[in-house]
Scaffold this motif. Structure first.
Motif, short mmCIF file in Angstrom:
data_model
loop_
_atom_site.label_atom_id
_atom_site.label_comp_id
_atom_site.label_asym_id
_atom_site.label_seq_id
_atom_site.Cartn_x
_atom_site.Cartn_y
_atom_site.Cartn_z
N ASP A 119 0.86 -1.18 0.00
CA ASP A 119 0.00 0.00 0.00
C ASP A 119 0.89 1.23 0.00
N VAL A 120 0.47 2.29 -0.68
CA VAL A 120 1.21 3.54 -0.65
C VAL A 120 0.22 4.69 -0.68
N ARG A 121 0.44 5.67 0.19
CA ARG A 121 -0.46 6.82 0.26
C ARG A 121 0.26 7.97 0.96
N ARG A 122 -0.30 9.16 0.80
CA ARG A 122 0.25 10.32 1.49
C ARG A 122 -0.11 10.27 2.96
N ALA A 123 0.83 10.77 3.80
CA ALA A 123 0.62 10.69 5.24
C ALA A 123 1.35 11.83 5.93
N VAL A 124 1.04 11.99 7.19
CA VAL A 124 1.85 12.82 8.09
C VAL A 124 2.53 11.86 9.05
N VAL A 125 3.86 11.96 9.15
CA VAL A 125 4.62 11.04 9.99
C VAL A 125 5.48 11.84 10.96
N ALA A 126 6.02 11.15 11.94
CA ALA A 126 6.92 11.79 12.91
C ALA A 126 8.06 10.83 13.21
N SER A 127 9.24 11.16 12.72
CA SER A 127 10.41 10.35 13.02
C SER A 127 10.77 10.48 14.49
N ARG A 128 11.11 9.36 15.10
CA ARG A 128 11.43 9.36 16.52
C ARG A 128 12.90 9.67 16.80
N ALA A 129 13.78 9.34 15.85
CA ALA A 129 15.21 9.50 16.12
C ALA A 129 15.98 9.58 14.81
N ARG A 130 17.09 10.30 14.87
CA ARG A 130 18.02 10.43 13.75
C ARG A 130 19.25 9.60 14.08
N LEU A 131 19.33 8.41 13.53
CA LEU A 131 20.40 7.47 13.84
C LEU A 131 21.44 7.47 12.73
N ASP A 132 22.63 6.97 13.06
CA ASP A 132 23.67 6.82 12.03
C ASP A 132 24.12 5.37 12.00
N TYR A 133 24.72 4.98 10.87
CA TYR A 133 25.07 3.58 10.66
C TYR A 133 26.03 3.04 11.71
N ALA A 134 27.07 3.81 12.01
CA ALA A 134 28.07 3.32 12.95
C ALA A 134 27.46 3.08 14.33
N GLY A 135 26.60 4.00 14.75
CA GLY A 135 25.98 3.85 16.07
C GLY A 135 25.08 2.64 16.15
N VAL A 136 24.27 2.42 15.11
CA VAL A 136 23.39 1.25 15.10
C VAL A 136 24.20 -0.03 15.04
N GLN A 137 25.25 -0.05 14.20
CA GLN A 137 26.06 -1.25 14.10
C GLN A 137 26.75 -1.56 15.43
N ALA A 138 27.19 -0.52 16.13
CA ALA A 138 27.82 -0.74 17.43
C ALA A 138 26.84 -1.38 18.41
N GLN A 139 25.59 -0.96 18.37
CA GLN A 139 24.58 -1.57 19.24
C GLN A 139 24.37 -3.04 18.88
N ILE A 140 24.32 -3.31 17.58
CA ILE A 140 24.13 -4.69 17.13
C ILE A 140 25.30 -5.56 17.57
N ASP A 141 26.52 -5.06 17.36
CA ASP A 141 27.71 -5.83 17.73
C ASP A 141 27.78 -6.08 19.24
N ALA A 142 27.30 -5.12 20.02
CA ALA A 142 27.32 -5.26 21.48
C ALA A 142 26.09 -5.99 22.01
N ARG A 143 25.25 -6.44 21.09
CA ARG A 143 24.00 -7.14 21.44
C ARG A 143 23.10 -6.29 22.34
N GLU A 144 23.13 -4.99 22.08
CA GLU A 144 22.25 -4.09 22.82
C GLU A 144 20.89 -4.02 22.13
N GLU A 145 19.90 -3.60 22.88
CA GLU A 145 18.54 -3.49 22.34
C GLU A 145 18.47 -2.32 21.37
N LEU A 146 17.94 -2.58 20.18
CA LEU A 146 17.79 -1.54 19.17
C LEU A 146 16.50 -0.77 19.39
#
Length: 489
Positions: free
Chosen positions: A168-195
């Protein structure tokens, strides 16, 4: 070949502190006649669009309750996509919000005319030449986590194996919760932290989609990706390690693009990004190269499977085989169809292994806005607007020219940085990896110097996949010319 490696939002250049001459990126701008700003009329339209309040509009749903985040390189401000994945039964529901550029660019207006001239954002190491004015691309239309934004929301259901079951695709109003970066997310994954809850299932979905891509024949080269960065002595080059989370996030974008292409083909109207599938001769050539380099090619294995199975060790044979695989991906283009024009005989994209359409980066690439508008019309069961139908036949040429310009600018920046980094070292000896041997008529081969990360021509380069000693015989920062010469062993 490697990407340009230019940073999306670099800090201003402080200038070199040593004696080495720095690359002249302003000369690149002048050489390619890149625009320095926007016409006043286009800026006025952008500022007026940015000032418009986000209010209830017919056909636009409120999706601010959906957990979404952006994942981009550090410093990025032109945030096109926000992703949220939830488990539904044994499968998944992918929410993919794309900046709604169609809501802030008026067809036929001054801004529309200017972005059609530009085609896409051009990135240089010391700043970009944006497709849209920053008041839109880095503020009002960017999916920043500072309030609601207009978006086009894709909702794609997947089964337990990652296969598409509903769209499905349609116009919407959304609200991003966070601005993440690749290195930070990968570090969480490698440390087995909760994403973050929005991407807790991204690793699983990303792996499923990547496995499906290899199975359908998608070609991933994974050559060294040169990145132009600053150090204490000015600009230099390094190889940027691509993180697993980048590949998984890219699979979500590819998912939306393949779903969009399928929607267009079913409706008989659209704009595809095309690339011929590797022909038998090219695959046979790669197989011969694999044998010369000492790699097994199991019976029945595809080129995609062989490349995906290569070790990630940066060894000379691996890099040489990946360089040889570039011959599989030639002839990229765009195909517009509908309003009397038939779909292309081969609508597929050989690098992806399926038909594909650009719809996920409208802040940075012109064609995505038009592709998105087509999909919205198809999903709503209506005929696309006349301005869209009139524009379709023109877009392939506009985008091909824009892609060519972006590639030449990126290559010029790399060339000048490579030459500037090596200037003053002509006559020195280096150890390099041969990616491509010199030709029989004396044409130079290609070699890779890991530090600084330089890929350049080499006279007398022997067979691919070996490490050899070479002499630097030319390094001209004004032209970007770098040439090595192999030392007779």
């Amino acid at each position: 070949m490697p990407s340009s490696g230019v940073r999306p939002d670099p800090a201003p250049a402080p200038g070199a502190t040593g004696s080495r001459p720095g690359p002249d990126f302003d000369a690149v701008r002048q050489e390619f006649e890149l625009p320095a700003g926007f016409p006043p009329e286009a800026l006025a339209e952008a500022e007026a669009a940015a000032a418009r309040a986000i209010t209830a509009e017919p056909g636009r749903i409120d999706a601010t309750d959906i957990e979404l985040v952006t994942i981009d390189p550090p410093g990025s401000k032109d945030l096109d996509q926000a992703v949220g994945i939830e488990r539904v039964g044994r499968g998944f529901r992918v929410h993919y919000a794309i900046a709604d550029v169609g809501a802030v660019v008026t067809p036929g207006g001054a801004l529309d005319a200017e972005v059609r001239r530009r085609g896409q954002t051009i990135y240089l190491p010391d700043g970009s030449v944006p497709l849209h004015p920053p008041v839109l691309s880095e503020q009002a239309a960017s999916l920043l986590p500072d309030g609601p934004r207009r978006a086009v929301l894709w909702t794609i259901d997947l089964d337990a194996d990652g296969a598409v079951t509903a769209t499905d695709v349609r116009r919407a109003v959304v609200a991003s919760r966070a601005r993440l970066d690749y290195a930070g997310v990968q570090a969480q994954i490698d440390a087995r932290e909760e994403l973050h809850p929005a991407i807790a299932a991204l690793p699983e979905v990303g792996r499923l989609r990547r496995a499906a891509a290899v199975a359908r024949g998608a070609i991933e080269l994974e050559l060294p990706e040169q990145e132009i960065v600053q150090d204490d002595d000015g600009w230099t080059l390094r190889v940027r390690a691509r993180l697993p989370v980048e590949d998984w996030n890219a699979e979500i974008s590819l998912l939306a693009g393949t779903v969009a292409a399928d929607m267009m083909l079913r409706a008989g109207i659209g704009l595809l990004r095309t690339l011929p599938a590797p022909d038998a001769e090219a695959v046979a050539g790669l197989r011969r190269a694999a044998e010369r380099l000492g790699f097994d090619w199991p019976d029945g294995a595809s080129a995609a499977e062989v490349l995906a199975g290569l070790p990630d060790d940066g060894s000379a044979p691996v890099l040489a085989l990946r360089r040889a695989a570039t011959t599989l991906l030639r002839g990229a283009g765009y195909a517009a169809f509908g309003a009397g024009a038939a779909p292309p005989p081969d609508p597929g994209h050989g690098g992806i292994g399926a038909p594909y359409a650009h719809v996920t980066a409208p802040l940075r690439r012109l064609v995505d806005r038009f592709g998105t508008e087509i999909c919205l019309a198809v999903a709503a069961g209506r005929t696309p607007d006349s301005w869209l139908l009139e524009a379709l036949p023109q877009l392939p040429d506009v985008m091909s020219a824009s892609d060519s310009l972006a590639g030449r600018v990126a290559r010029a920046c790399l060339d000048r940085t490579e030459a500037a980094r090596l200037a003053g070292r002509v006559g020195e000896t280096f150890e390099v990896i041969v990616l491509r041997a010199a030709g029989p008529e004396g044409e130079p081969g290609e070699v890779y110097l890991p530090d600084p990360a330089v890929i350049a021509r080499c006279a007398g380069a022997p067979k691919a996949g070996v490490t050899v000693a070479v002499t630097l015989t030319a390094a001209d920062p004004s032209t970007g010319r770098v040439l090595f010469t192999a030392i007779d062993q």
